[in-house]
Design a protein around this motif. Sequence first.
Motif, short mmCIF file in Angstrom:
data_model
loop_
_atom_site.label_atom_id
_atom_site.label_comp_id
_atom_site.label_asym_id
_atom_site.label_seq_id
_atom_site.Cartn_x
_atom_site.Cartn_y
_atom_site.Cartn_z
N ASN A 158 5.21 -5.75 10.67
CA ASN A 158 4.63 -7.05 10.32
C ASN A 158 5.71 -8.10 10.05
O ASN A 158 5.52 -9.29 10.36
CB ASN A 158 3.72 -6.90 9.10
CG ASN A 158 2.40 -6.23 9.43
OD1 ASN A 158 2.00 -6.17 10.60
ND2 ASN A 158 1.74 -5.71 8.43
N THR A 159 6.83 -7.66 9.50
CA THR A 159 7.94 -8.59 9.27
C THR A 159 8.49 -9.10 10.60
O THR A 159 8.76 -10.29 10.77
CB THR A 159 9.06 -7.91 8.46
OG1 THR A 159 8.52 -7.45 7.21
CG2 THR A 159 10.21 -8.87 8.20
N THR A 175 3.61 7.08 2.60
CA THR A 175 4.76 6.20 2.32
C THR A 175 5.46 5.73 3.59
O THR A 175 5.59 4.52 3.79
CB THR A 175 5.76 6.92 1.39
OG1 THR A 175 5.11 7.31 0.19
CG2 THR A 175 6.93 5.99 1.05
N PRO A 176 5.90 6.63 4.48
CA PRO A 176 6.55 6.14 5.70
C PRO A 176 5.62 5.33 6.58
O PRO A 176 6.03 4.38 7.23
CB PRO A 176 7.03 7.42 6.39
CG PRO A 176 6.23 8.52 5.81
CD PRO A 176 5.92 8.11 4.40
N ARG A 177 4.35 5.69 6.62
CA ARG A 177 3.38 4.93 7.42
C ARG A 177 3.31 3.48 6.92
O ARG A 177 3.33 2.54 7.72
CB ARG A 177 2.00 5.58 7.32
CG ARG A 177 0.90 4.80 8.03
CD ARG A 177 -0.46 5.38 7.71
NE ARG A 177 -0.67 6.68 8.35
CZ ARG A 177 -1.26 7.71 7.78
NH1 ARG A 177 -1.69 7.61 6.51
NH2 ARG A 177 -1.43 8.84 8.43
N SER A 178 3.27 3.32 5.62
CA SER A 178 3.17 1.99 5.04
C SER A 178 4.44 1.17 5.27
O SER A 178 4.38 -0.03 5.56
CB SER A 178 2.91 2.09 3.53
OG SER A 178 1.68 2.76 3.28
N VAL A 179 5.60 1.82 5.16
CA VAL A 179 6.87 1.11 5.36
C VAL A 179 7.01 0.69 6.83
O VAL A 179 7.40 -0.45 7.11
CB VAL A 179 8.06 1.99 4.94
CG1 VAL A 179 9.38 1.35 5.35
CG2 VAL A 179 8.03 2.23 3.43
N VAL A 201 3.86 6.18 12.57
CA VAL A 201 4.49 7.49 12.43
C VAL A 201 3.95 8.43 13.50
O VAL A 201 2.89 8.19 14.10
CB VAL A 201 4.24 8.09 11.03
CG1 VAL A 201 4.91 7.24 9.96
CG2 VAL A 201 2.74 8.23 10.74
N LYS A 202 4.70 9.47 13.78
CA LYS A 202 4.35 10.39 14.87
C LYS A 202 2.99 11.04 14.68
O LYS A 202 2.28 11.31 15.65
CB LYS A 202 5.45 11.44 15.03
CG LYS A 202 6.75 10.86 15.56
CD LYS A 202 7.85 11.89 15.68
CE LYS A 202 9.12 11.28 16.26
NZ LYS A 202 10.24 12.24 16.35
N ARG A 203 2.61 11.26 13.44
CA ARG A 203 1.30 11.85 13.17
C ARG A 203 0.17 10.97 13.68
O ARG A 203 -0.92 11.46 14.01
CB ARG A 203 1.15 12.09 11.67
CG ARG A 203 -0.16 12.76 11.27
CD ARG A 203 -0.16 13.12 9.82
NE ARG A 203 -1.40 13.78 9.44
CZ ARG A 203 -1.66 14.26 8.25
NH1 ARG A 203 -0.75 14.18 7.28
NH2 ARG A 203 -2.81 14.83 7.98
N ASP A 204 0.44 9.66 13.75
CA ASP A 204 -0.57 8.71 14.23
C ASP A 204 -0.32 8.32 15.69
O ASP A 204 -0.90 7.35 16.18
CB ASP A 204 -0.55 7.44 13.36
CG ASP A 204 -0.85 7.73 11.90
OD1 ASP A 204 -1.57 8.71 11.63
OD2 ASP A 204 -0.36 6.98 11.03
N GLY A 205 0.56 9.06 16.38
CA GLY A 205 0.86 8.75 17.76
C GLY A 205 1.98 7.74 17.93
O GLY A 205 2.21 7.24 19.03
N ASP A 250 0.81 -1.22 0.00
CA ASP A 250 0.00 0.00 0.00
C ASP A 250 0.84 1.27 0.00
O ASP A 250 0.52 2.24 0.68
CB ASP A 250 -0.95 0.00 1.20
CG ASP A 250 -0.22 -0.26 2.53
OD1 ASP A 250 0.98 -0.58 2.49
OD2 ASP A 250 -0.88 -0.15 3.58
N GLY A 251 1.94 1.26 -0.76
CA GLY A 251 2.69 2.49 -0.95
C GLY A 251 1.85 3.51 -1.69
O GLY A 251 0.85 3.17 -2.34
N TYR A 252 2.23 4.77 -1.60
CA TYR A 252 1.43 5.83 -2.23
C TYR A 252 1.32 5.63 -3.74
O TYR A 252 0.26 5.86 -4.33
CB TYR A 252 2.07 7.19 -1.94
CG TYR A 252 1.31 8.36 -2.54
CD1 TYR A 252 0.14 8.82 -1.95
CD2 TYR A 252 1.77 9.00 -3.69
CE1 TYR A 252 -0.56 9.89 -2.48
CE2 TYR A 252 1.08 10.07 -4.23
CZ TYR A 252 -0.08 10.51 -3.63
OH TYR A 252 -0.77 11.56 -4.18
#
Length: 216
Positions: free
Chosen positions: A188-189, A178-182, A162-166, A100-102
């Motif tokens: 998950n890995t 992009t960073p959120r997905s990575v 990511v920090k935006r999501d806490g 789910d990359g951008y």
Amino acid sequence: MKTKTILLAGSVLGAFAVGGVTVVAVTHEAVTDRIADNQYQAMQRKLTAILPAGASDNDPLRDHIEVEAKDLLGSDATQVYRVRHGQDPVAVVLEPVVPDGYAGPIRLLVSVMHDGTLGGVRVLSHHETPGLGDKIEELKSDWVYGFKGKSLNDPPLEQWGVKRDGGAFDQFTGATITPRSVVNAVKNTLIYVQEQGERLFEQAAETPQQIAGGQD
């Protein structure tokens, strides 16, 4: 006389044709071997970058298995390279896909040490926006280096975002997807490796195959 001349000319042309085909075949094989060797060397360099120096004495590219865990690793089949020192497990290196990359899927290389910490993360290929999402590349920023040493306990699982999501990881200005997905894919890995444990080292290695190393 004329017939002999024609036969001779035909023989000469035939010889040239056979010779030409042979040269093309030999050249093609040499080029194919060189490409495969270049890909192998490129992948070796990527592995070396995310593993401790001198930690292993085997060749992970020849000690690998293929696993199926699309829910956690993002693709139908994922390569797992085993890193050992003698008979002792050192790490596993996986090639998860961020689905789910951008701008589409992102291929990663993730090293997980035997103690569950990350040896490092690198991006093999992506199509993210230049100047924004492409900062996941080590040539564009040092963001990806921030995963080294992290684990499911550091930061705590609930802060793997990511920090935006806490969460504990930086996002990029103007590019959060992009960073959120990575980050989610790396988490998950780690979960997959934790769930599988020693089984990843016990399965018999597959027959050596050409290594698709992506970008170098």
